[in-house]
Scaffold this active site. Sequence first.
Site, PDB file in Angstrom:
ATOM      1  N   GLU A 111     -36.556  65.651 -46.563  1.00  0.00           N
ATOM      2  CA  GLU A 111     -35.322  65.531 -47.350  1.00  0.00           C
ATOM      3  C   GLU A 111     -35.644  64.821 -48.667  1.00  0.00           C
ATOM      4  O   GLU A 111     -36.168  63.705 -48.670  1.00  0.00           O
ATOM      5  CB  GLU A 111     -34.266  64.738 -46.572  1.00  0.00           C
ATOM      6  CG  GLU A 111     -32.939  64.708 -47.292  1.00  0.00           C
ATOM      7  CD  GLU A 111     -31.842  64.024 -46.485  1.00  0.00           C
ATOM      8  OE1 GLU A 111     -32.002  62.836 -46.155  1.00  0.00           O
ATOM      9  OE2 GLU A 111     -30.820  64.681 -46.203  1.00  0.00           O
ATOM     10  N   LYS A 135     -18.486  48.954 -43.216  1.00  0.00           N
ATOM     11  CA  LYS A 135     -19.517  48.372 -44.090  1.00  0.00           C
ATOM     12  C   LYS A 135     -19.923  49.472 -45.068  1.00  0.00           C
ATOM     13  O   LYS A 135     -20.695  50.366 -44.740  1.00  0.00           O
ATOM     14  CB  LYS A 135     -20.718  47.930 -43.244  1.00  0.00           C
ATOM     15  CG  LYS A 135     -21.526  46.781 -43.832  1.00  0.00           C
ATOM     16  CD  LYS A 135     -22.167  47.057 -45.170  1.00  0.00           C
ATOM     17  CE  LYS A 135     -23.438  47.867 -45.086  1.00  0.00           C
ATOM     18  NZ  LYS A 135     -23.983  48.227 -46.414  1.00  0.00           N
ATOM     19  N   GLU A 150     -25.081  60.876 -38.401  1.00  0.00           N
ATOM     20  CA  GLU A 150     -25.242  62.024 -39.291  1.00  0.00           C
ATOM     21  C   GLU A 150     -26.328  61.643 -40.284  1.00  0.00           C
ATOM     22  O   GLU A 150     -26.137  60.756 -41.102  1.00  0.00           O
ATOM     23  CB  GLU A 150     -23.914  62.342 -39.968  1.00  0.00           C
ATOM     24  CG  GLU A 150     -23.900  63.724 -40.584  1.00  0.00           C
ATOM     25  CD  GLU A 150     -24.348  63.725 -42.023  1.00  0.00           C
ATOM     26  OE1 GLU A 150     -25.583  63.857 -42.270  1.00  0.00           O
ATOM     27  OE2 GLU A 150     -23.494  63.584 -42.895  1.00  0.00           O
TER      28      GLU A 150
HETATM   29  O1  TXE Z   1     -30.285  55.004 -46.707  1.00  0.00           O
HETATM   30  P1  TXE Z   1     -29.854  53.988 -45.569  1.00  0.00           P
HETATM   31  P2  TXE Z   1     -30.780  54.711 -48.199  1.00  0.00           P
HETATM   32  C1  TXE Z   1     -31.217  59.572 -46.925  1.00  0.00           C
HETATM   33  C2  TXE Z   1     -31.736  60.200 -48.209  1.00  0.00           C
HETATM   34  C3  TXE Z   1     -32.135  58.996 -49.022  1.00  0.00           C
HETATM   35  C4  TXE Z   1     -32.631  58.054 -47.954  1.00  0.00           C
HETATM   36  C5  TXE Z   1     -32.619  56.582 -48.301  1.00  0.00           C
HETATM   37  O2  TXE Z   1     -32.853  60.984 -47.904  1.00  0.00           O
HETATM   38  O3  TXE Z   1     -33.137  59.283 -49.955  1.00  0.00           O
HETATM   39  O4  TXE Z   1     -31.779  58.270 -46.856  1.00  0.00           O
HETATM   40  O5  TXE Z   1     -31.299  56.146 -48.645  1.00  0.00           O
HETATM   41  C6  TXE Z   1     -26.804  50.856 -44.368  1.00  0.00           C
HETATM   42  N1  TXE Z   1     -28.339  48.432 -40.103  1.00  0.00           N
HETATM   43  N2  TXE Z   1     -29.753  59.479 -46.916  1.00  0.00           N
HETATM   44  O6  TXE Z   1     -31.916  53.742 -48.163  1.00  0.00           O
HETATM   45  O7  TXE Z   1     -30.728  52.798 -45.533  1.00  0.00           O
HETATM   46  C7  TXE Z   1     -26.802  50.780 -45.872  1.00  0.00           C
HETATM   47  O8  TXE Z   1     -26.319  49.516 -46.296  1.00  0.00           O
HETATM   48  C8  TXE Z   1     -27.145  48.961 -40.416  1.00  0.00           C
HETATM   49  C9  TXE Z   1     -29.049  60.615 -46.362  1.00  0.00           C
HETATM   50  O9  TXE Z   1     -29.635  54.303 -49.023  1.00  0.00           O
HETATM   51  O10 TXE Z   1     -29.758  54.784 -44.325  1.00  0.00           O
HETATM   52  C10 TXE Z   1     -25.874  51.939 -46.230  1.00  0.00           C
HETATM   53  O11 TXE Z   1     -24.528  51.525 -46.060  1.00  0.00           O
HETATM   54  N3  TXE Z   1     -26.885  49.564 -41.581  1.00  0.00           N
HETATM   55  C11 TXE Z   1     -27.635  60.281 -46.055  1.00  0.00           C
HETATM   56  C12 TXE Z   1     -26.233  52.987 -45.168  1.00  0.00           C
HETATM   57  O12 TXE Z   1     -26.857  52.260 -44.104  1.00  0.00           O
HETATM   58  C13 TXE Z   1     -27.879  49.650 -42.473  1.00  0.00           C
HETATM   59  C14 TXE Z   1     -26.925  59.442 -47.050  1.00  0.00           C
HETATM   60  C15 TXE Z   1     -27.190  54.081 -45.623  1.00  0.00           C
HETATM   61  O13 TXE Z   1     -28.408  53.496 -46.038  1.00  0.00           O
HETATM   62  C16 TXE Z   1     -29.160  49.134 -42.198  1.00  0.00           C
HETATM   63  C17 TXE Z   1     -27.757  58.356 -47.549  1.00  0.00           C
HETATM   64  C18 TXE Z   1     -29.367  48.503 -40.955  1.00  0.00           C
HETATM   65  N4  TXE Z   1     -30.562  47.987 -40.603  1.00  0.00           N
HETATM   66  C19 TXE Z   1     -29.122  58.432 -47.503  1.00  0.00           C
HETATM   67  N5  TXE Z   1     -29.956  49.402 -43.261  1.00  0.00           N
HETATM   68  C20 TXE Z   1     -26.800  61.439 -45.579  1.00  0.00           C
HETATM   69  N6  TXE Z   1     -26.931  61.781 -44.296  1.00  0.00           N
HETATM   70  O14 TXE Z   1     -25.986  61.993 -46.298  1.00  0.00           O
HETATM   71  C21 TXE Z   1     -29.210  50.060 -44.169  1.00  0.00           C
HETATM   72  N7  TXE Z   1     -27.937  50.214 -43.702  1.00  0.00           N
END
Ligand code: TXE
Length: 481
Positions: free
Chosen positions: A383, A178, A253
Amino acid sequence: MKELWFDTAKCLIGGEWTAPAGGGTLPLYDPSTGAEIGAIARGTAQDIDAAVAAAEAAYRGAWGQTPAFERGRLLMKLGQMVLEKADVLAAIEAADVGKPLKQARADAVALARYLEFYGGAADKLHGQTIPFLDGYTVYTLREPHGVTGHIVPWNYPMQIIGRSIGAALATGNACVLKPAEDACLTALAFADLALQAGLPAGALNVVPGLGAEAGAALTGHPGIHHISFTGSVGTGIAVQKAAADNVIPVTLELGGKSPQVVFADADLDAALPFLVNAGIQNCGQTCSASSRILVERSRYDEVVARMAERYDALRVGRAVDDLDVGPLISARQKGIVAGFMDHGTDLEVAGQATLGDLPDGGYYVAPTLFAGATGAHKLAQEEIFGPVQVVIPFEGEEEAVAIANGTDYGLVASVWTDSGARQMRLAKAIRAGQVFINNYGAAGGVELPFGGTGKSGHGREKGFEALYAFTTLKTVAAYHG
Ligand code: TXE
């Protein structure tokens, strides 16, 4: 987008490109301009059901019967195809994610490298024999989990697909991916290349969609046997809870607040490019971004001044301009980063890039270096995920370690010092999944196990270690008298 050769509004299920069951789509925006550039499928729980069933069938069928060396050969062939298409993949990523072209191309090359690495490793993972009681022969088997779920974020789609899908396929799992709703075009391109390379139908399925819909349906699905997730802490907790309900292993991660610790005896000329680049690469949207720079007080002013010079000279532009920094991924991310910067009013803005003539609708923020922070400051604790770094002074090793370890995270750290003894002490004392000495990031390091402690998550990806994460161990004890 002229580079695309596939229908962006479809899911890949069981080797077929299919419209999502609900018929919905989600708009795609170019972060450099804010313009709508297309649409992707809005996959739902129904599509996830179909994808998990297709993966299970592949695991029990053609893919499950493919010998390890052939899996490896296929991944290496796919790696070669990715390399040949690196420029095209970079152009797609630049338009979809806003990543400057050179950085996007580096991601494509890293994806190829993961496929080579895991392709080469596929037939080199094996169990052991264990000396036991007289009359027994005991050995262990490394077996795939079965169907693995992969939730990938938007910041490094190609690299994270490489490290996660590469290792899962190499070990014989069948995958359901996904991708992030903000960035899934290279995931679709990759899946199409995998089909062209000869990957059996169902071994890799891709269902784009919203996190709360397709993502939640995948992580809670009773038909998956392992989930790997890269993203935010909040979503990671939800993923872990869903995995707990199905009692399956999970690799998380979740980003970090990674420090670089600069001692007075450090080679500053060598350190400086790393100090800044590790904060602004991919516009700061990197899980292992170094957002905290800790500097021994006697050289603090010098480091701040030299970093500031670099910040002032940073060029920000559209992804196709291929400058130092591009836009953020989305209007939402721009709001998050701007909100953090508003919390820096009590700090000194030591350096800041100038935003020139940029498209009005693009998601740009000026890369900013804040100085004079303490380790407890909000900008030094949370972060930010934008091109923002804080510089914090310290006095002596003990304080350096206390500040470095003083957040909820523990992903990556680096130590800059000429003292060998101090290098060893700090490498032990700092709480992080990776510690770099007199460098940062080791150029990506496909071979190097990667993952966090604390709220940075748990489990290890990359390197050989990932092969253990994507397999389960069976012990066979044969009594033969
Ligand atoms: O993250 P999400 P977001 C951090 C970074 C950023 C913040 C928000 O600080 O500002 O997160 O980003 C999927 N069940 N990182 O909102 O929600 C979503 O579709 C299953 C750090 O984009 O965690 C996407 O594919 N999946 C990070 C993925 O999760 C779900 C990289 C990431 O989205 C879901 C990204 C659910 N309930 C953001 N809700 C890093 N570690 O590098 C969302 N997703």
